[in-house]
Design an enzyme around this catalytic site. Sequence first.
Site, PDB file in Angstrom:
ATOM      1  N   HIS A  22      31.166  40.698  31.546  1.00  0.00           N
ATOM      2  CA  HIS A  22      30.798  39.685  32.392  1.00  0.00           C
ATOM      3  C   HIS A  22      29.412  39.522  32.716  1.00  0.00           C
ATOM      4  CE1 HIS A  22      34.764  38.310  33.454  1.00  0.00           C
ATOM      5  NE2 HIS A  22      35.238  39.405  33.921  1.00  0.00           N
ATOM      6  N   HIS A  38      38.490  45.872  41.327  1.00  0.00           N
ATOM      7  CA  HIS A  38      39.541  46.431  40.522  1.00  0.00           C
ATOM      8  C   HIS A  38      39.614  47.905  40.322  1.00  0.00           C
ATOM      9  CE1 HIS A  38      38.084  42.308  38.757  1.00  0.00           C
ATOM     10  NE2 HIS A  38      39.424  41.972  38.825  1.00  0.00           N
TER      11      HIS A  38
END
Lengths: 423, 423
Positions: B253, B318
């Site tokens: 990312h 996460h």
Amino acid sequence: MNIISFPEKEQWPALLARPVFEAKDIEEKVLPILAQVKEQGDEGIRILARKFDQTELSDLAFSEAEMAAAEEKLDHELKEAIHQAYRNIYAFHKTQLQPSEKIETMPGVTCWRRSVGIEKVGIYIPGGSAPLFSTVLMLGIPAQIAGCREVVLCTPSDHPAILYAAKLVGVTKAFRIGGAQAVAAMAYGTESVPKVYKIFGPGNQYVTTAKMLISKEGIAIDMPAGPSEVAVYADDTAVPDFVAADLLSQAEHGPDSQVILVSESLTLLESVNTALQSQLEKLPRKELAARSIANSKAILVRSQEEAILLLNRYAAEHLILSIQNAEAVSEKIINAGSIFLGNYTPESCGDYASGTNHTLPTNGYAKAYSGVSVDSFVKKITVQSITEQGIRNIGPTVQAMAAAESLDAHKMAVSIRLESLLQ
Amino acid sequence: MNIISFPEKEQWPALLARPVFEAKDIEEKVLPILAQVKEQGDEGIRILARKFDQTELSDLAFSEAEMAAAEEKLDHELKEAIHQAYRNIYAFHKTQLQPSEKIETMPGVTCWRRSVGIEKVGIYIPGGSAPLFSTVLMLGIPAQIAGCREVVLCTPSDHPAILYAAKLVGVTKAFRIGGAQAVAAMAYGTESVPKVYKIFGPGNQYVTTAKMLISKEGIAIDMPAGPSEVAVYADDTAVPDFVAADLLSQAEHGPDSQVILVSESLTLLESVNTALQSQLEKLPRKELAARSIANSKAILVRSQEEAILLLNRYAAEHLILSIQNAEAVSEKIINAGSIFLGNYTPESCGDYASGTNHTLPTNGYAKAYSGVSVDSFVKKITVQSITEQGIRNIGPTVQAMAAAESLDAHKMAVSIRLESLLQ
């Protein structure tokens, strides 16, 4: 009340507008308070209490003895009332806890949500003329049901009902700190005051500005705040004396309070106006309420359809439906904090004891925000568990989507598992 | 990855700290953009698109024909994948709608909550290299289930998968507007773009700053944003290649991405490091991921108890539990956005298709915030209905409490009703 007959829709925005407060000046006063508590901790709080409240704070925390002594000071009737309110609020909020349900979205792929109490929360209760022990119940009971481990209370008031309610709801630490510095103490933590993750509660413009500022730093808050308000929709089945009493109970909160009355019946509007005059005379806070009533509006509308449209546009914090078929009409309301049905459901019952929460979205925020509930004190953590068969089933979907979003490593995290299963 | 062995608790805050961004400069750039759209509407948006994106926007809205044509441009496999993801996300989110339950808190006093979809919501989808059609599903499906009447999409991308997903979730109006001006358009409304009450979606720092600024004006937003992150807790039952792939799927990312690996096994940490090196070689976005991995931390801890404490302190967006008894351990996690259990549940499945939402709290916000769900798209309006018998039962409680809070008109609203029942 000023009666406005059949306003056109173009006039509604002006008619329903809330007062706008200039936050900028207050921000400039609050920012140094936040900084001082952040840098100097307990000592900063003591300096600020001397400066703003001319108070010498030796012990910041209420002692166990003080908490215990509060019960002695309460009269029996009030204690019983607090217990009854506690039971009702608890019973209603208890049902808001959502059980965890496992969903197999496709074979071998199972998802669920766990509700977990926010570990550390803070409650602010202002001082001033009204000792808001009811707000201690409204914020403390859902925290208790949610299972928050640390519940911190800051209040400049030492009213025994506040301390007693705090004990009842299981507040873990209580401090005699008021104003923006209380918000800062709970947001940053000090030697005495634990840092919390979410801050609840009403307050003056300094307190609410402090809450908005710390929310920009990632500390959660209950909701943005504005002056309290009520809208009443009444027809000829309404009792004018009851409607007047409900309007006044909102108006006594102060001249900022917003009061709106909507009806298709001019007779009703005029009767309420008459009742208002005679009831105002009997109120100790008469001047305060009279000023608020002078700013309020009685709106005559053409039809129920128009009334509902207008009420949804306004998005009242409290909405009283003193009409026939109140429950059926309430189903058409899409913007409101809390709704009160019929002649025998005054707002004050919801303010104290019916069971619903009295911390509600003002200022039109009901269009997007809910009132406080157990939801406000939990986080919902999602969990997923995928079996070998599950990854075979879902894998190609994830690979195709990751590839289309050009996220190759996302795709590889699936591919590497699928390949291992081929061996 | 840098392996940190047995750090002391005093070192944790520094070890788990997120990068801090200076928002002030960006605010100063975003404020005039918000003002320009507020004052000049569509024309302001066109001027800003020329200035920042060198783009001439004639039609702001995507036409029906463009929306329909998107389907033609998609290949069959991707369309099928989008449909499968849609079904899974829908199935999981559907169960989040809470039914209304009437509770009689005391005889004659009935309370309930109605979930009502927020009438008008806005979704922002950024442009850039990755066309985030998955985010259209993640935000559009809960809006659809919640029953939001107007769902507005703004995106500078005309990728067919974004437009196709938008059609699938029932977006009512889509606009080719990007950046902070898109947030402004949905917050204030323009001639073309409807004003909405809540704005969702990811974006660069201009977009997220715009969201924070408009939230101060009372427009709700999904949650504060920060760089994406994953924490993996692995033991010797974990497959090092799988763990490495999961870390890389986060790392791709960008260099801001936060990656943390926790274990009680030095062998596992070293094996993951080896696997990382060999997998990095195969990635097209290798440089990007390598920089992020270089900033990441592999932490060796003494015990499972310590691991859980550290993970709860970190509060990962996460959290992957690649360990024995993963489900039992997950019950002890109190701070996380979404949890992934075992060897065959990579984060990328949750990112796309398991059914859970991928819009999750970053930056430690999981301590107080939940990920997006149907809850994010509804308001819960409380309703109460009290009978004549009910007001007799609850009245004295409300009178005692109102009197103790010195709110006389609140008390009178009950007294006047009780007196009428005596007649």
